[in-house]
Design a protein around this motif. Structure first.
Motif, PDB file in Angstrom:
ATOM      1  N   THR A   2     -12.056  12.676 -18.404  1.00 53.53           N
ATOM      2  CA  THR A   2     -13.494  12.863 -18.640  1.00 53.53           C
ATOM      3  C   THR A   2     -14.180  14.276 -18.165  1.00 53.53           C
ATOM      4  N   ARG A   3     -14.843  14.787 -18.822  1.00 52.09           N
ATOM      5  CA  ARG A   3     -15.458  15.942 -18.045  1.00 52.09           C
ATOM      6  C   ARG A   3     -16.970  15.834 -18.126  1.00 52.09           C
ATOM      7  N   LEU A   4     -17.672  16.450 -16.949  1.00 57.19           N
ATOM      8  CA  LEU A   4     -18.869  16.120 -16.720  1.00 57.19           C
ATOM      9  C   LEU A   4     -19.654  17.752 -16.664  1.00 57.19           C
ATOM     10  N   GLY A   5     -20.975  17.599 -17.353  1.00 58.11           N
ATOM     11  CA  GLY A   5     -21.619  18.990 -16.903  1.00 58.11           C
ATOM     12  C   GLY A   5     -23.036  18.442 -16.640  1.00 58.11           C
ATOM     13  N   LEU A   6     -23.619  19.254 -15.422  1.00 62.58           N
ATOM     14  CA  LEU A   6     -25.032  18.775 -15.010  1.00 62.58           C
ATOM     15  C   LEU A   6     -25.765  19.986 -14.777  1.00 62.58           C
ATOM     16  N   HIS A   7     -27.138  19.846 -15.361  1.00 59.62           N
ATOM     17  CA  HIS A   7     -28.082  21.098 -15.297  1.00 59.62           C
ATOM     18  C   HIS A   7     -29.373  20.299 -14.880  1.00 59.62           C
ATOM     19  N   TYR A   8     -30.255  21.235 -13.943  1.00 59.80           N
ATOM     20  CA  TYR A   8     -31.357  20.762 -13.545  1.00 59.80           C
ATOM     21  C   TYR A   8     -32.406  21.656 -14.084  1.00 59.80           C
ATOM     22  N   GLY A   9     -33.612  20.750 -14.540  1.00 56.78           N
ATOM     23  CA  GLY A   9     -34.572  21.514 -15.148  1.00 56.78           C
ATOM     24  C   GLY A   9     -35.905  20.640 -15.681  1.00 56.78           C
ATOM     25  N   GLU A  10     -36.839  21.185 -16.558  1.00 48.97           N
ATOM     26  CA  GLU A  10     -37.921  20.364 -16.962  1.00 48.97           C
ATOM     27  C   GLU A  10     -37.366  19.718 -18.442  1.00 48.97           C
ATOM     28  N   MET A  11     -37.850  18.348 -18.268  1.00 51.20           N
ATOM     29  CA  MET A  11     -37.638  17.721 -19.726  1.00 51.20           C
ATOM     30  C   MET A  11     -38.795  16.692 -19.963  1.00 51.20           C
ATOM     31  N   THR A  40     -28.630  22.279 -22.533  1.00 49.96           N
ATOM     32  CA  THR A  40     -27.929  23.024 -21.557  1.00 49.96           C
ATOM     33  C   THR A  40     -26.886  22.132 -20.861  1.00 49.96           C
ATOM     34  N   ALA A  41     -27.006  21.225 -20.397  1.00 49.01           N
ATOM     35  CA  ALA A  41     -26.144  20.166 -19.690  1.00 49.01           C
ATOM     36  C   ALA A  41     -25.131  19.915 -20.613  1.00 49.01           C
ATOM     37  N   THR A  42     -25.393  19.623 -21.971  1.00 52.20           N
ATOM     38  CA  THR A  42     -24.192  19.394 -23.006  1.00 52.20           C
ATOM     39  C   THR A  42     -23.176  20.613 -23.184  1.00 52.20           C
ATOM     40  N   ARG A  43     -23.896  21.827 -23.170  1.00 53.50           N
ATOM     41  CA  ARG A  43     -23.114  23.106 -23.357  1.00 53.50           C
ATOM     42  C   ARG A  43     -22.238  23.116 -21.957  1.00 53.50           C
ATOM     43  N   ILE A  44     -22.768  22.924 -20.878  1.00 55.39           N
ATOM     44  CA  ILE A  44     -22.161  23.111 -19.681  1.00 55.39           C
ATOM     45  C   ILE A  44     -20.879  22.211 -19.578  1.00 55.39           C
ATOM     46  N   GLU A  45     -21.041  20.877 -20.080  1.00 58.35           N
ATOM     47  CA  GLU A  45     -19.948  19.924 -20.238  1.00 58.35           C
ATOM     48  C   GLU A  45     -19.112  20.643 -20.970  1.00 58.35           C
ATOM     49  N   GLY A  46     -19.307  21.163 -22.206  1.00 54.10           N
ATOM     50  CA  GLY A  46     -18.460  21.738 -23.005  1.00 54.10           C
ATOM     51  C   GLY A  46     -17.725  22.768 -22.555  1.00 54.10           C
ATOM     52  N   THR A  91     -11.620  22.413 -16.485  1.00 56.77           N
ATOM     53  CA  THR A  91     -12.391  21.577 -15.066  1.00 56.77           C
ATOM     54  C   THR A  91     -12.701  20.453 -15.773  1.00 56.77           C
ATOM     55  N   GLN A  92     -13.311  19.608 -14.585  1.00 59.38           N
ATOM     56  CA  GLN A  92     -13.771  18.408 -14.553  1.00 59.38           C
ATOM     57  C   GLN A  92     -15.276  18.160 -14.652  1.00 59.38           C
ATOM     58  N   ILE A  93     -15.669  18.777 -13.473  1.00 54.61           N
ATOM     59  CA  ILE A  93     -17.180  18.646 -13.119  1.00 54.61           C
ATOM     60  C   ILE A  93     -17.837  19.968 -13.050  1.00 54.61           C
ATOM     61  N   LEU A  94     -18.861  20.520 -14.146  1.00 54.37           N
ATOM     62  CA  LEU A  94     -19.261  21.707 -13.919  1.00 54.37           C
ATOM     63  C   LEU A  94     -20.952  21.472 -13.683  1.00 54.37           C
ATOM     64  N   VAL A  95     -21.536  22.440 -12.703  1.00 50.21           N
ATOM     65  CA  VAL A  95     -22.759  22.291 -12.371  1.00 50.21           C
ATOM     66  C   VAL A  95     -23.495  23.691 -12.625  1.00 50.21           C
ATOM     67  N   SER A  96     -24.680  23.849 -12.918  1.00 50.69           N
ATOM     68  CA  SER A  96     -25.490  24.927 -12.996  1.00 50.69           C
ATOM     69  C   SER A  96     -25.972  25.263 -11.556  1.00 50.69           C
TER      70      SER A  96
END
Length: 725
Positions: A561-570, A592-598, A605-610
């Motif tokens: 499993t791969r994870l991508g995290l991004h913080y911001g307004e939604m 952006t979170a989806t792109r980071i996960e990709g 890697t497995q966990i990427l964060v902005s």
């Protein structure tokens, strides 16, 4: 019915029926002559009526009899000899007209019994003085049943004193004999001829040949001895050609013969509802209407205001707050009028009341059980109203007292309350079940808001701008496994897989926003910026990695499993149209979170964060991996790897990787490549190191010839997808 039930029916139910019905028209054949304070002042007599000269009563009898009243009944006890001349004058006036009834007095006595803790009680009649007792047509006591509140009943017969008729019953019987004695003898001849031989043959001989109460006891014993005689008596009256007045009197008398000792009063209204003439006016009868007393029953007694300190006033259901209560003589007049008109209040028997209450209870309970909540409420309310209308009708028109308090004020409200409570609990249980079901699809707070409609407006409008972290996940080898596994087996595998991931999101105060195949979108958001959202999201990401790794070790099929995290307004809210909506997060943060996960595929890697996620955070181990222009994005972002703390060797890797990356940032590509190759030899499984080796080997000739395609140190992901192969 229990004593408590009877108490409620008397104090509440009966009072309600009287209030609904209101006052009645005064009885036409009853007139009261009140001995009041005004009369004592005008006639210059003592305030205490017991001290009035009895010659005044003699004159009253003479003047009243000029209008030929049917009876004159004194609710006064002449128990002591006063002035002999005045006593004789009163006795002479009484004997002359033979239509005077006096009150006697019941005195209670007690004798010790064999059991000293108990006493034997009995009552004895105290008659008027002999000269007046002999002159009277009849005498009778007027006791009232003891009560703690309003006067509701009167004694018709006093069993404790030998089953003698009381003052109202005696007045009624004398009035009946005056009006219909020949008819009574004729009817008794048909029913019990032997009884007639023991009765006077003319009404004028009643007081001389046989006392009224003794004669009545003989008739009562002869007629009520068997049901056939009672039935025959009623049939003969109905078949006769007597006048309507005589039939009414005879039917009332027959009802009295079968009635219990105490009867319920049918009150006409408040004070002086029954025609009342002050004593001083009756003493000058010439100035009054010449027909005022003709053929009437005239009752003479104290009014309640003559001596208020003696407590002459009595409370009734019509007593008002100003203390204008009713006098004893008015109670007596009410009782006499009830007997004459057969209009006393007739309650159902105990068995009938119990049966009616039971049937009513079963009816409303069945309505509640068999109908819907709204249907039961409507039926019970309508039925209760109908029941009350029927009870009011039979009370007003036929003087029948149906139970009201228990059916209408206790049973119906109780069933309605139970129905409402049951409906509330069922609705609450339904809402709980709905909430529980929707929790599988929506966050708790969203279900609560939608259920309560606190958002207002349409479904399109529901949503709000939030600040938070979006986590996108993806499972490797999902497509490959889908090709070789049946849908059912794949469903079991994915349910187990998500069963590992979902709890970590909810335990760290996140919500599951979306699930598509092997991809999950989770959110940690608040209306205002809150660093706790970042902390919770990072902790959840690390825990998910750990749990999924453990899950994969226990399965034959692997789902890295791969994870991508991004913080911001939604914007978090409803997305859809017409009759289909979904609760989702919309905005650049999600994309952006989806792109980071990709990007995990590219970097191994497995966990990427902005950088926006780890900004201001402490206590987490991260490795800066570079600045990337993600596919489809305009602005580059710096990406970090979120990892569990390792040993000294791991920290050495992070340190040497940082040095190599800084060379890359300064466009020292050859030095950077050599440095990454050195790291790769020591850490061949480190994905980011292998990425930079491949990237520099592939792109460095182009960079050396043309320079980097964008500013130094930024990697354009859209142009390097071939490096994955």
């Amino acid at each position: 019915m229990t004593k408590l039930g009877l108490y409620f029916e008397e104090e509440i139910g009966l009072a309600l029926l009287f209030k609904l019905r209101g006052p009645l028209k005064a009885p036409e054949n009853i007139v009261i002559v009140s001995i009041d304070r005004t009369s004592s002042e005008i006639l210059h007599l003592p305030d205490d009526p017991e001290k009035w000269p009895r010659s005044y009563y003699a004159e009253l009898i003479k003047k009243l009899n000029r209008q030929n009243p049917a009876l004159i009944a004194f609710n006064l006890h002449f128990g002591e000899t006063r002035d002999l001349d005045n006593d004789e004058r009163l006795a002479t006036a009484m004997a002359e007209h033979n239509n005077i009834i006096l009150s006697n007095y019941l005195k209670q006595y007690s004798l010790p019994s064999a059991n000293r803790q108990q006493q034997f009680r009995y009552e004895r009649i105290i008659d008027p003085i002999p000269i007046l007792d002999h002159a009277a047509l009849s005498t009778a006591p007027f006791p009232l049943p003891k009560t703690s509140s309003t006067v509701k009943q009167f004694w018709a017969f006093k069993n404790s004193a030998g089953d003698i008729p009381t003052f109202p019953a005696t007045v009624f019987q004398c009035f009946l004999f005056k009006k219909a004695y020949p008819e009574i003898l004729h009817l008794l001849t048909r029913i019990n001829p032997a009884l007639v031989n023991h009765l006077p043959n003319h009404v004028d001989r009643l007081s001389k040949q046989s006392p009224v109460f003794q004669m009545f006891q003989k008739i009562k014993a002869g007629v009520t001895g068997n049901d056939a005689s009672l039935k025959q008596f009623g049939q003969l009256v109905e078949q006769s050609y007597y006048s309507s007045e005589k039939k009414r009197l005879l039917h009332s008398w027959l009802a009295l013969l079968q009635a219990p000792d105490s009867l319920y009063l049918n009150h006409y209204g408040n004070k002086e509802t029954i025609t009342t003439i002050p004593f001083y006016q009756a003493s000058v009868v010439e100035i009054l209407n010449s027909d005022l007393f003709k053929d009437k029953i005239v009752l003479v007694g104290y009014s309640e205001n003559i001596e208020p300190e003696k407590g002459q006033g009595l409370y009734t259901v019509f007593s008002n707050s100003r203390g204008e209560n009713i006098s004893p003589i008015e109670i007596a007049a009410t009782a006499v009028a009830n007997l004459v008109d057969n209009s006393w209040i007739k309650p159902l028997s105990i068995k009938q009341q119990f049966f009616m209450i039971l049937v009513w209870g079963l009816f409303i309970a069945s309505s509640y059980r068999l109908l819907s909540f709204k249907g039961a409420i409507s039926i019970i309310s309508l039925s209760s109203t109908t029941y009350l209308v029927v009870a009011y009708y039979v009370f007003s028109m036929h003087y029948i007292w149906l139970p009201v308090c228990i059916p209408i004020m206790i049973q119906s409200p109780l069933v309605l309350m139970l129905a409402s409570l049951s409906h509330f609990l069922k609705s609450k249980e339904d809402n709980r079940n709905i909430h529980k079901a929707f929790r599988f699809y929506l966050p708790d707070e969203v279900v609560n808001q939608v259920a309560s409609q606190t958002y207002g407006g349409s479904m399109h409008q529901y949503g709000e701008i939030m600040q938070g972290v979006c986590m996108a996940t993806d499972a490797g080898q999902y497509t490959t496994l889908s090709e070789v596994m049946t849908p059912q087996d794949m469903n079991v595998l994915m349910n187990s897989y998500y069963g590992v991931m979902f709890p970590q999101v909810t335990r760290h105060n996140g919500i599951i926003s979306d699930v598509i195949g092997d991809a999950m979108l989770a959110l940690w958001a608040k209306p205002v910026a809150d660093i706790q959202c970042k902390i919770n999201a990072c902790q959840a990401a690390l825990k998910i990695k750990s749990e999924v790794d453990h899950f994969n070790r226990s399965q034959n099929q692997q789902l890295p499993t791969r994870l991508g995290l991004h913080y911001g307004e939604m914007r978090l809210g409803n997305v859809g149209a017409m009759d289909h909506f979904e609760y989702r997060a919309i905005g650049d943060t999600v994309n952006t979170a989806t792109r980071i996960e990709g990007l995990n595929k590219l970097l191994g890697t497995q966990i990427l964060v902005s950088s926006s996620v780890i900004e201001s955070l402490t206590g987490f181990c991260t490795r800066e991996l570079g600045t990337f222009l993600l596919k489809g994005k305009t602005f580059p972002i710096t990406i970090f790897e979120l990892i569990e703390p390792g040993d000294k060797d791991w920290f050495r890797l992070v340190s040497t990787f940082a040095e190599s990356y800084h060379l890359f940032q300064r466009d020292q590509w050859s030095e950077a490549l050599e440095s990454f190759i050195t790291i790769g030899k020591n850490y061949p499984n480190d994905g980011p190191t292998q990425f930079y080796i491949r990237y520099l080997q592939k792109q460095m000739p182009y960079f050396q010839k043309n320079g980097p395609p964008i500013q130094a140190g930024i990697i354009d992901v859209g142009n390097i997808t071939t490096l994955l192969h």
